[in-house]
Design a protein around this motif. Structure first.
Motif, short mmCIF file in Angstrom:
data_model
loop_
_atom_site.label_atom_id
_atom_site.label_comp_id
_atom_site.label_asym_id
_atom_site.label_seq_id
_atom_site.Cartn_x
_atom_site.Cartn_y
_atom_site.Cartn_z
N TRP A 196 11.39 23.26 6.78
CA TRP A 196 10.61 24.37 7.28
C TRP A 196 11.02 24.83 8.66
N ASN A 207 11.84 33.32 -0.68
CA ASN A 207 10.96 32.37 -1.37
C ASN A 207 11.12 30.95 -0.84
N GLU A 258 12.94 23.07 -5.31
CA GLU A 258 13.69 22.62 -6.49
C GLU A 258 15.03 23.36 -6.58
N TRP A 284 -1.38 39.91 -7.41
CA TRP A 284 -1.13 38.91 -8.45
C TRP A 284 -1.89 39.31 -9.71
N THR A 318 4.56 20.06 -11.40
CA THR A 318 5.36 21.25 -11.68
C THR A 318 6.69 20.86 -12.34
N ASN A 372 9.07 33.18 -7.98
CA ASN A 372 7.72 33.14 -7.42
C ASN A 372 6.81 32.16 -8.17
N SER A 422 0.01 26.14 -3.09
CA SER A 422 0.07 27.02 -4.27
C SER A 422 1.28 26.65 -5.13
N1 MTE Z 1 6.01 25.11 -5.66
C1 MTE Z 1 7.07 24.38 -6.01
N2 MTE Z 1 7.11 23.88 -7.26
N3 MTE Z 1 8.10 24.15 -5.16
C2 MTE Z 1 8.09 24.62 -3.88
O1 MTE Z 1 9.04 24.36 -3.11
N4 MTE Z 1 6.87 25.91 -2.18
C3 MTE Z 1 5.53 26.23 -1.71
C4 MTE Z 1 4.73 27.00 -2.76
N5 MTE Z 1 4.87 26.41 -4.07
C5 MTE Z 1 6.98 25.39 -3.46
C6 MTE Z 1 5.94 25.64 -4.40
C7 MTE Z 1 5.53 26.98 -0.46
S1 MTE Z 1 5.94 26.11 0.93
C8 MTE Z 1 5.15 28.30 -0.40
S2 MTE Z 1 4.95 29.09 1.10
C9 MTE Z 1 4.96 29.09 -1.62
O2 MTE Z 1 5.20 28.35 -2.80
C10 MTE Z 1 5.93 30.27 -1.57
O3 MTE Z 1 5.66 31.14 -2.61
P1 MTE Z 1 6.58 32.45 -2.78
O4 MTE Z 1 7.99 32.01 -2.86
O5 MTE Z 1 6.07 33.11 -4.01
O6 MTE Z 1 6.34 33.26 -1.54
#
Ligand code: MTE
Length: 312
Positions: free
Chosen positions: A9, A75, A79, A142, A167, A215, A231
């Motif tokens: 990050w 994004n 993964e 969404w 996930t 996303n 999320s």
């Molecule tokens: N979900 C999975 N499976 N892997 C991830 O790396 N990153 C998270 C979340 N969900 C992530 C994830 C983070 S840090 C954020 S800020 C959001 O997804 C980003 O969503 P976006 O790419 O749709 O903006």
């Protein structure tokens, strides 16, 4: 414990998508529209968005929508790698068939096909603000359904206190999985009360289209009062447990990324301020609001938790 051997990050802001990528994406969108097909191989079979949905007026965004090209080309999806420009790689993730295991403390654990699940819910559109812990933010329409609806379908037992979201981890298409110091698969958790809150939303589309793989397609979570890492994208299992789970980022760096992770401008991340946020697509910074501005809906969830670390 491996504490951020790669400090993902910290890369955030210098990994903005280069303009040619954005332009390429636009061209792809235009081409797809001309052919009348879904965009990207990975979108095939994702959940269609019913025509004519309008945003639910109960959740006013209060600021302009992010541009679709920004929201779909910048994004976080570890993964596929720790950079922001993974959207093209993510399109290799097959979106169909897709099913979700309902597991743990429920009346009857089972696997449900996403198509079947969607037939049992009412899809709606909601515009939510999204606040990443890295201090960037977006505003996105969404499509999806209330997580409370899934709770009702799952019929949790009285002993269930938490939901654990697991996930997709598919090493064939997800190069990030080779970074084996990360605790794959990506998991996240909520209390059952948080999951029942009206804001908690399972997302299957954005901008009136099936949710793109990058996303979190074909199905992800949106809990907009929490930092974005809560999320979870590409959900394949929802387990009900009595024990509080330890999630992906919490395992990596528990002092920086806790279980609750509610947005609060007055509680800095150990390495940066959370007072303001950069709106995706430009340099404008706006003040961050407690619970990302959703306090009227969610503050009550935490009234009885004065001793919890609610904001990291
Ligand atoms: N979900 C999975 N499976 N892997 C991830 O790396 N990153 C998270 C979340 N969900 C992530 C994830 C983070 S840090 C954020 S800020 C959001 O997804 C980003 O969503 P976006 O790419 O749709 O903006």
């Amino acid at each position: 414990m491996q504490v951020l051997r790669r400090r993902g990050w910290e890369l955030a802001e210098r990994e903005a998508t280069p303009e040619p990528v954005v332009l390429g994406r636009r061209a792809a969108i235009a081409g797809g529209a001309a052919l009348g097909v879904a965009i990207g191989a990975g979108s095939a079979g994702a959940v269609p968005v019913p025509p004519g949905l309008t945003p639910n007026p109960r959740y006013p965004a209060g600021r302009a929508l992010s541009r679709e090209t920004d929201a779909t080309t910048f994004n976080n999806y570890y993964e596929f790698g720790s950079q922001k420009n993974i959207w093209r790689a993510a399109e290799k993730l097959p979106q169909s068939p897709w099913s979700i295991a309902i597991a743990g403390l429920v009346k009857s654990p089972r696997e449900i096909a996403l198509d079947d699940l969607v037939r049992q819910v009412t899809l709606e559109e909601r515009i939510y603000r999204h606040r990443c812990v890295e201090a960037w933010a977006m505003t996105v329409p969404w499509t999806g359904f209330a997580l409370s609806r899934l709770l009702a379908l799952a019929e949790p037992l009285g002993s269930a206190k938490y939901l654990v979201f697991t996930t997709r981890a598919d090493a064939k298409v997800m190069p990030g999985l080779q970074e084996d110091w990360y605790p794959w698969p990506y998991t996240e958790g909520l209390t059952i009360e948080e999951a029942g809150n009206e804001l908690a939303f399972l997302v299957t589309g954005m901008y009136g289209k099936p949710l793109p793989p990058q996303n979190g397609g074909p199905i992800r979570l949106a809990v907009p009062w929490k930092y974005g890492f809560k999320s979870a994208k590409a959900i394949v299992k929802i387990a009900f447990t009595e024990e509080r789970p330890e999630s992906y980022w919490e395992t990596i760096s528990p002092t920086e990324y806790g279980f609750w992770a509610n947005v609060n401008p007055d509680v800095p991340h150990p390495r940066w301020s959370q007072a303001t946020e950069r709106l995706l697509g430009g340099d404008e910074r706006v003040p961050t609001r407690i619970y990302n501005g959703y306090g009227e809906f969610v503050a009550g969830l935490y009234a009885d938790k004065p001793n919890e670390r609610l904001f990291t």
